[in-house]
Design a protein around this motif. Structure first.
Motif, mmCIF file in Angstrom:
data_model
loop_
_atom_site.group_PDB
_atom_site.id
_atom_site.type_symbol
_atom_site.label_atom_id
_atom_site.label_comp_id
_atom_site.label_asym_id
_atom_site.label_seq_id
_atom_site.Cartn_x
_atom_site.Cartn_y
_atom_site.Cartn_z
ATOM 1 N N ARG A 38 35.396 43.442 18.533
ATOM 2 C CA ARG A 38 35.533 42.052 18.062
ATOM 3 C C ARG A 38 36.552 41.289 18.908
ATOM 4 O O ARG A 38 36.299 40.160 19.320
ATOM 5 C CB ARG A 38 35.946 42.036 16.593
ATOM 6 C CG ARG A 38 34.897 42.542 15.631
ATOM 7 C CD ARG A 38 35.350 42.401 14.198
ATOM 8 N NE ARG A 38 35.443 40.992 13.810
ATOM 9 C CZ ARG A 38 36.011 40.559 12.682
ATOM 10 N NH1 ARG A 38 36.560 41.425 11.843
ATOM 11 N NH2 ARG A 38 36.033 39.283 12.390
ATOM 12 N N ARG A 39 37.714 41.927 19.154
ATOM 13 C CA ARG A 39 38.752 41.263 19.951
ATOM 14 C C ARG A 39 38.257 40.962 21.362
ATOM 15 O O ARG A 39 38.481 39.868 21.897
ATOM 16 C CB ARG A 39 40.002 42.156 20.050
ATOM 17 C CG ARG A 39 40.780 42.319 18.780
ATOM 18 C CD ARG A 39 42.156 42.913 19.070
ATOM 19 N NE ARG A 39 42.082 44.162 19.829
ATOM 20 C CZ ARG A 39 41.968 45.362 19.292
ATOM 21 N NH1 ARG A 39 41.885 45.499 17.974
ATOM 22 N NH2 ARG A 39 41.943 46.441 20.062
ATOM 23 N N GLN A 40 37.595 41.942 21.957
ATOM 24 C CA GLN A 40 37.185 41.794 23.347
ATOM 25 C C GLN A 40 36.001 40.852 23.497
ATOM 26 O O GLN A 40 35.863 40.186 24.521
ATOM 27 C CB GLN A 40 36.923 43.177 23.944
ATOM 28 C CG GLN A 40 38.219 43.966 24.055
ATOM 29 C CD GLN A 40 38.077 45.416 24.464
ATOM 30 O OE1 GLN A 40 39.062 46.160 24.400
ATOM 31 N NE2 GLN A 40 36.914 45.844 24.895
ATOM 32 N N ALA A 41 35.148 40.763 22.482
ATOM 33 C CA ALA A 41 34.062 39.789 22.511
ATOM 34 C C ALA A 41 34.634 38.373 22.497
ATOM 35 O O ALA A 41 34.134 37.478 23.186
ATOM 36 C CB ALA A 41 33.122 39.995 21.330
ATOM 37 N N ARG A 42 35.681 38.182 21.707
ATOM 38 C CA ARG A 42 36.313 36.852 21.672
ATOM 39 C C ARG A 42 37.046 36.568 22.986
ATOM 40 O O ARG A 42 36.939 35.467 23.539
ATOM 41 C CB ARG A 42 37.279 36.744 20.500
ATOM 42 C CG ARG A 42 38.049 35.427 20.482
ATOM 43 C CD ARG A 42 38.783 35.194 19.184
ATOM 44 N NE ARG A 42 37.862 34.861 18.106
ATOM 45 C CZ ARG A 42 37.334 33.666 17.904
ATOM 46 N NH1 ARG A 42 37.605 32.668 18.743
ATOM 47 N NH2 ARG A 42 36.538 33.435 16.896
ATOM 48 N N HIS A 146 36.929 50.742 26.768
ATOM 49 C CA HIS A 146 38.333 51.151 26.745
ATOM 50 C C HIS A 146 39.182 50.230 27.628
ATOM 51 O O HIS A 146 38.917 50.080 28.816
ATOM 52 C CB HIS A 146 38.472 52.588 27.240
ATOM 53 C CG HIS A 146 37.846 53.594 26.334
ATOM 54 N ND1 HIS A 146 38.484 54.109 25.225
ATOM 55 C CD2 HIS A 146 36.628 54.181 26.363
ATOM 56 C CE1 HIS A 146 37.695 54.969 24.613
ATOM 57 N NE2 HIS A 146 36.568 55.035 25.280
ATOM 58 N N GLY A 147 40.181 49.609 27.024
ATOM 59 C CA GLY A 147 41.101 48.776 27.777
ATOM 60 C C GLY A 147 40.580 47.403 28.136
ATOM 61 O O GLY A 147 41.222 46.673 28.895
ATOM 62 N N GLY A 148 39.423 47.009 27.594
ATOM 63 C CA GLY A 148 38.872 45.682 27.879
ATOM 64 C C GLY A 148 37.505 45.755 28.547
ATOM 65 O O GLY A 148 37.184 46.721 29.232
ATOM 66 N N MET A 149 36.688 44.716 28.330
ATOM 67 C CA MET A 149 35.360 44.673 28.935
ATOM 68 C C MET A 149 35.438 44.709 30.458
ATOM 69 O O MET A 149 36.321 44.082 31.062
ATOM 70 C CB MET A 149 34.601 43.409 28.509
ATOM 71 C CG MET A 149 33.978 43.468 27.143
ATOM 72 S SD MET A 149 32.881 42.020 26.843
ATOM 73 C CE MET A 149 31.439 42.484 27.830
#
Length: 347
Positions: A38-42, A146-149
């Motif tokens: 969710r965080r990384q999609a935003r 892991h660690g971001g897209m």
């Protein structure tokens, strides 16, 4: 002739996108992974991810209640504040939803649906309903990387689901197929090691070809074959087939047998091209054996002319690009081009 598909509206930053557990309910087992997605999609796409009503009710409940999963699909399509649909993760039994999914609802409320692996079943039901669909990252996989897209996955999603413009695919410079255990929250921010990519491989063909994109995971296509959810012959006619294998690592001979089935149905004889994903879990020797089988079956089908592009970045390795199923694309072996001629979205 390319079938005519409805183009859903392009997603925008700030849009609400529903996360659906149409197959496995695994998301409830890894809440830290879900929240990272969710965080990384935003952060990377600008999407506000909300769970469908039943999406987090657990593996046992969702296994025993396929109707709840189908209800979630219909809810996300009909809910006016939901702009797009995103698969949580794959699995192995969304074929059980076929009697429960209403194609009229898909057609009446065309929205971006994004997923891969077992989502092949749903992607093809969108095409059967006359709506374009998008083979690409799931929330718990490449979006919760892991660690971001990975920037390659971000670019792939954006160009396919957030813009109506044509675009050209390009190989990823690096790739991976393993990494930290999803079950351990303390490893979520540990980046996976990526190895340099050898790039894409043209197996055969010299002449350019155009057709609409269709396909998915071969193991899931095998489950779907012969059911009412199998695409009608017109949907295969003149298509560029995009096929991948899962972490089950089917033997090269099995890949050949599945392609022989496609030949027996006349699918290969009437295809415009073939795009094969980088296989996960295969040794170099197994990969070469797969390629031998591909060329063998195409020879049997009288399609030594068919352009075949292999080792492409989609499916069960990372990072992965996003394929707009139903959109018209072009393969040009002589100049090494794989491109989408018309986007899968409306402006």
């Amino acid at each position: 002739m390319t079938p005519v598909f409805i183009r859903p509206a392009a997603l925008k930053e700030g849009d609400t996108v529903a996360a659906l557990s149409l197959s496995s309910g695994f998301a409830s087992e890894v809440p830290h992974r879900y929240e990272a997605g969710r965080r990384q999609a935003r952060a990377s796409l600008g999407w506000n991810i909300v769970p469908a009503p039943n999406a987090l009710r657990g593996e046992d409940y969702l296994y025993r209640n396929p109707q709840a999963r189908a209800d979630d699909l219909h809810w996300a399509l009909e809910h006016p504040e939901v702009a797009g649909l995103l698969s949580m993760i794959g699995g192995d039994d969304s074929v059980r939803l076929l009697p429960l999914v209403d194609p009229a609802v898909i057609r009446a409320h065309p929205k971006v649906f994004l997923g891969f692996s077992d989502s092949t079943v749903t992607l093809l039901q969108f095409l059967r309903a006359g709506v374009m669909a998008f083979h690409g990252p799931a929330l718990l996989a490449d979006i919760a990387e892991h660690g971001g897209m990975h920037p390659y996955s971000v670019q792939g999603v954006r160009q396919a689901t957030m813009s109506a413009a044509p675009f050209r695919f390009a190989p990823a410079l690096e790739w991976t197929q393993g990494g930290p255990d999803w079950m351990l929250p303390e490893l979520q921010e540990v980046p996976r090691p990526f190895a340099p990519s050898a790039g894409w491989i043209w197996l055969q063909g010299t002449q350019p070809a155009e057709g609409h994109l269709i396909g998915g995971c071969l193991e899931v296509l095998d489950m779907l074959n012969g059911t009412p959810g199998w695409p009608e012959p017109a949907l295969w006619q003149g298509a560029i087939l995009c096929l991948e294998t899962s972490e089950d690592v089917p033997p090269p001979s099995q890949v050949g047998y599945w392609l022989r089935n496609f030949a027996a149905q006349g699918i290969l004889q009437h295809a415009a091209g073939l795009v094969l994903a980088r296989p996960r879990g295969y040794t170099p020797e197994m990969v070469e054996e797969v390629y031998r089988w591909v060329k063998k079956v195409l020879w049997e089908a009288g399609r030594e002319d068919l352009p075949v592009l292999a080792n492409v970045d989609f499916g069960h390795t990372s990072p992965q690009l996003t394929l707009p199923f139903g959109a018209r694309a072009r393969l040009a072996p002589a100049v090494g081009v794989f491109e989408v001629l018309e986007g899968g979205l409306s402006d």
